[in-house]
Design an enzyme around this catalytic site. Sequence first.
Site, PDB file in Angstrom:
ATOM      1  N   LEU A   1       0.881  -1.160   0.000  1.00 27.56           N
ATOM      2  CA  LEU A   1       0.000   0.000   0.000  1.00 27.56           C
ATOM      3  C   LEU A   1       0.920   1.211   0.000  1.00 27.56           C
ATOM      4  CD1 LEU A   1      -3.235   0.545   2.017  1.00 27.56           C
ATOM      5  CD2 LEU A   1      -1.615   2.397   1.684  1.00 27.56           C
TER       6      LEU A   1
ATOM      7  N   ASP B   1       2.569  -6.557   6.589  1.00 30.50           N
ATOM      8  CA  ASP B   1       3.907  -6.315   7.128  1.00 30.50           C
ATOM      9  C   ASP B   1       4.250  -4.859   6.847  1.00 30.50           C
ATOM     10  OD1 ASP B   1       4.411  -8.951   8.056  1.00 30.50           O
ATOM     11  OD2 ASP B   1       4.846  -9.571   6.001  1.00 30.50           O
TER      12      ASP B   1
ATOM     13  N   TYR C   1      -1.311   1.765  10.523  1.00 27.27           N
ATOM     14  CA  TYR C   1      -2.177   0.583  10.631  1.00 27.27           C
ATOM     15  C   TYR C   1      -2.728   0.415  12.049  1.00 27.27           C
ATOM     16  CZ  TYR C   1      -0.930  -0.981   5.935  1.00 27.27           C
ATOM     17  OH  TYR C   1      -0.771  -1.077   4.574  1.00 27.27           O
TER      18      TYR C   1
ATOM     19  N   PHE D   1      -6.045   1.875  12.893  1.00 25.46           N
ATOM     20  CA  PHE D   1      -7.253   1.194  12.419  1.00 25.46           C
ATOM     21  C   PHE D   1      -7.517  -0.095  13.190  1.00 25.46           C
ATOM     22  CE2 PHE D   1      -5.946   3.962   9.025  1.00 25.46           C
ATOM     23  CZ  PHE D   1      -7.136   4.531   8.635  1.00 25.46           C
TER      24      PHE D   1
END
Length: 164
Positions: free
Chosen positions: A90, A128, A138, A141
């Site tokens: 991403l 990862d 991350y 979230f």
Amino acid sequence: MLIIKSIEDVESNAFKGFFCGNDELDTYLKEFARQNHKKGIGKSFVALAEDRVIGYFTISMGWVEFVEIPNDYNRGIPKYPAPVARIGRLAVDTQFQGKKIGTALLIDSLKKILEASKTIAAYAVVVDAKNDSVKRFYNGFGFITYKGDLSLFLPMKTVTKLLK
């Protein structure tokens, strides 16, 4: 307006100028994402602004060993590898970082994973992170560390709650 499309629906010249600040992620998009998409190795989706790729993510299926699943999440499940969805990559172009494009990409990836989990088993989503800054993104979230400092885990139950 942000548009997210499958990489197969985008012209190659749309992502030639993409630069996220990580050579590995830039190279993957430009040299491997399209062919891996076609081969079924990883499905890539790109965010477009004015016919230019400004971000992307790649998702695939996988598994994690039972012993790697965090203790709070391994009760009541079989003691063999659990099916998961994986966010393999991403990234957001440096010109668009800090503008919630990464959030939009993550949410879209989780929606696609949740939809797929209705027909293909997935107990969690794993990723990862490349570094501590990405890990914090991350963590915001609900992702938690599961086997190594930068390996993160998000149960599908949490994904469902997050997307409601």
